[in-house]
Write a protein that holds these residues in place. Structure first.
Motif, PDB file in Angstrom:
ATOM      1  N   GLU A  22       0.829  -1.209   0.000  1.00 54.84           N
ATOM      2  CA  GLU A  22       0.000   0.000   0.000  1.00 54.84           C
ATOM      3  C   GLU A  22       0.866   1.263   0.000  1.00 54.84           C
ATOM      4  N   ILE A  23       1.956   1.234   0.735  1.00 56.11           N
ATOM      5  CA  ILE A  23       2.848   2.396   0.786  1.00 56.11           C
ATOM      6  C   ILE A  23       3.586   2.551  -0.545  1.00 56.11           C
ATOM      7  N   ARG A  24       4.010   1.431  -1.149  1.00 55.11           N
ATOM      8  CA  ARG A  24       4.636   1.510  -2.483  1.00 55.11           C
ATOM      9  C   ARG A  24       3.675   2.144  -3.481  1.00 55.11           C
ATOM     10  N   ALA A  25       2.411   1.760  -3.414  1.00 56.16           N
ATOM     11  CA  ALA A  25       1.408   2.315  -4.336  1.00 56.16           C
ATOM     12  C   ALA A  25       1.260   3.822  -4.128  1.00 56.16           C
ATOM     13  N   ARG A  26       1.311   4.264  -2.901  1.00 54.69           N
ATOM     14  CA  ARG A  26       1.199   5.710  -2.639  1.00 54.69           C
ATOM     15  C   ARG A  26       2.409   6.463  -3.194  1.00 54.69           C
ATOM     16  N   PHE A  27       3.607   5.882  -3.014  1.00 55.24           N
ATOM     17  CA  PHE A  27       4.791   6.516  -3.600  1.00 55.24           C
ATOM     18  C   PHE A  27       4.677   6.546  -5.127  1.00 55.24           C
ATOM     19  N   GLN A  28       4.190   5.472  -5.736  1.00 53.28           N
ATOM     20  CA  GLN A  28       4.060   5.449  -7.184  1.00 53.28           C
ATOM     21  C   GLN A  28       3.081   6.517  -7.666  1.00 53.28           C
ATOM     22  N   ARG A  48       8.384  17.672   1.422  1.00 55.66           N
ATOM     23  CA  ARG A  48       8.872  18.881   2.084  1.00 55.66           C
ATOM     24  C   ARG A  48      10.390  18.843   2.133  1.00 55.66           C
ATOM     25  N   ARG A  49      10.994  20.028   2.237  1.00 51.86           N
ATOM     26  CA  ARG A  49      12.456  20.121   2.330  1.00 51.86           C
ATOM     27  C   ARG A  49      12.893  19.679   3.720  1.00 51.86           C
ATOM     28  N   ILE A  50      13.988  18.920   3.754  1.00 49.71           N
ATOM     29  CA  ILE A  50      14.533  18.428   5.022  1.00 49.71           C
ATOM     30  C   ILE A  50      15.757  19.235   5.432  1.00 49.71           C
ATOM     31  N   GLN A  51      16.778  19.206   4.575  1.00 44.68           N
ATOM     32  CA  GLN A  51      18.033  19.885   4.895  1.00 44.68           C
ATOM     33  C   GLN A  51      18.830  20.071   3.611  1.00 44.68           C
ATOM     34  N   GLY A  52      19.283  21.285   3.361  1.00 46.36           N
ATOM     35  CA  GLY A  52      20.072  21.534   2.159  1.00 46.36           C
ATOM     36  C   GLY A  52      19.327  21.098   0.920  1.00 46.36           C
ATOM     37  N   ARG A  53      19.938  20.207   0.168  1.00 50.01           N
ATOM     38  CA  ARG A  53      19.299  19.742  -1.063  1.00 50.01           C
ATOM     39  C   ARG A  53      18.467  18.482  -0.877  1.00 50.01           C
ATOM     40  N   ILE A  54      18.384  17.995   0.346  1.00 49.94           N
ATOM     41  CA  ILE A  54      17.609  16.783   0.637  1.00 49.94           C
ATOM     42  C   ILE A  54      16.152  17.135   0.934  1.00 49.94           C
ATOM     43  N   TRP A  55      15.267  16.475   0.226  1.00 50.82           N
ATOM     44  CA  TRP A  55      13.824  16.612   0.415  1.00 50.82           C
ATOM     45  C   TRP A  55      13.271  15.243   0.789  1.00 50.82           C
ATOM     46  N   GLU A  56      12.048  15.206   1.314  1.00 53.19           N
ATOM     47  CA  GLU A  56      11.434  13.916   1.599  1.00 53.19           C
ATOM     48  C   GLU A  56      10.054  13.822   0.971  1.00 53.19           C
ATOM     49  N   MET A  57       9.779  12.643   0.381  1.00 46.47           N
ATOM     50  CA  MET A  57       8.435  12.280  -0.069  1.00 46.47           C
ATOM     51  C   MET A  57       7.784  11.564   1.097  1.00 46.47           C
ATOM     52  N   ARG A  58       6.507  11.797   1.248  1.00 46.35           N
ATOM     53  CA  ARG A  58       5.793  11.276   2.409  1.00 46.35           C
ATOM     54  C   ARG A  58       4.675  10.335   1.954  1.00 46.35           C
ATOM     55  N   ALA A  59       4.662   9.124   2.527  1.00 45.70           N
ATOM     56  CA  ALA A  59       3.600   8.164   2.217  1.00 45.70           C
ATOM     57  C   ALA A  59       3.158   7.489   3.499  1.00 45.70           C
ATOM     58  N   GLN A  60       1.868   7.232   3.575  1.00 45.93           N
ATOM     59  CA  GLN A  60       1.298   6.621   4.775  1.00 45.93           C
ATOM     60  C   GLN A  60       0.249   5.600   4.345  1.00 45.93           C
ATOM     61  N   ILE A  65       4.103   4.498   8.241  1.00 51.44           N
ATOM     62  CA  ILE A  65       4.524   5.711   7.554  1.00 51.44           C
ATOM     63  C   ILE A  65       5.909   5.459   6.975  1.00 51.44           C
ATOM     64  N   ALA A  66       6.124   5.902   5.739  1.00 54.70           N
ATOM     65  CA  ALA A  66       7.438   5.758   5.129  1.00 54.70           C
ATOM     66  C   ALA A  66       7.830   7.072   4.472  1.00 54.70           C
ATOM     67  N   ARG A  67       9.119   7.209   4.283  1.00 57.46           N
ATOM     68  CA  ARG A  67       9.660   8.397   3.641  1.00 57.46           C
ATOM     69  C   ARG A  67      10.639   7.978   2.554  1.00 57.46           C
ATOM     70  N   GLY A  68      10.690   8.774   1.506  1.00 58.01           N
ATOM     71  CA  GLY A  68      11.686   8.632   0.459  1.00 58.01           C
ATOM     72  C   GLY A  68      12.481   9.918   0.396  1.00 58.01           C
ATOM     73  N   LEU A  69      13.764   9.849   0.655  1.00 55.56           N
ATOM     74  CA  LEU A  69      14.610  11.044   0.610  1.00 55.56           C
ATOM     75  C   LEU A  69      15.160  11.193  -0.798  1.00 55.56           C
ATOM     76  N   TYR A  70      15.087  12.408  -1.330  1.00 56.85           N
ATOM     77  CA  TYR A  70      15.452  12.630  -2.726  1.00 56.85           C
ATOM     78  C   TYR A  70      16.112  13.985  -2.905  1.00 56.85           C
ATOM     79  N   VAL A  71      16.706  14.145  -4.099  1.00 57.16           N
ATOM     80  CA  VAL A  71      17.263  15.424  -4.528  1.00 57.16           C
ATOM     81  C   VAL A  71      16.707  15.731  -5.913  1.00 57.16           C
ATOM     82  N   VAL A  85      11.087   3.194   6.658  1.00 55.29           N
ATOM     83  CA  VAL A  85       9.859   3.251   7.443  1.00 55.29           C
ATOM     84  C   VAL A  85      10.134   4.176   8.607  1.00 55.29           C
ATOM     85  N   LYS A  86       9.262   5.127   8.792  1.00 54.68           N
ATOM     86  CA  LYS A  86       9.457   6.146   9.825  1.00 54.68           C
ATOM     87  C   LYS A  86       8.880   5.658  11.148  1.00 54.68           C
TER      88      LYS A  86
END
Length: 108
Positions: A22-28, A48-60, A65-71, A85-86
């Motif tokens: 279910e969380i994979r589907a939300r990220f997709q 949302r922005r986390i720090q510097g160039r790192i952002w997080e995608m949020r899925a629940q 709850i899981a997060r994907g950190l991205y640039v 998994v958060k």
């Protein structure tokens, strides 16, 4: 027409596959929004922005709850470098540091 491209580092792809379905589907779904709308899709509640160039995608989902950190990189690309998994309210610093390390190792 697709506006942006979402890419996953090899390590992040393995982490993604281990997330509950279910969380994979939300990220997709978020990946699709980014592809269709560009960075305009990357705002709350999806990201949302986390720090510097790192952002997080949020899925629940029901399984947590899981997060994907991205640039965001040139060429209208989003590169996800870490999924997890958060378990705490705030994104753990060790997760941010791992994401930054992966960016450096992969010259992102």
């Amino acid at each position: 027409m697709k506006i942006w491209k979402v890419e996953l580092l090899e390590e992040a792809l393995g982490e993604f596959k281990e997330l509950p379905a279910e969380i994979r589907a939300r990220f997709q779904r978020i990946f699709g929004l980014v592809a269709d709308m560009g960075q305009d899709a990357l705002c709350m509640p999806h990201a949302r922005r986390i720090q510097g160039r790192i952002w997080e995608m949020r899925a629940q989902g029901r399984d947590g709850i899981a997060r994907g950190l991205y640039v965001m990189v040139t060429g209208r690309r989003v590169v996800v470098v870490r999924f997890f998994v958060k378990k705490t309210q705030k994104t753990p610093l060790n997760e941010i540091h791992l994401a930054l390390k992966r960016c450096g190792e992969n010259e992102i």
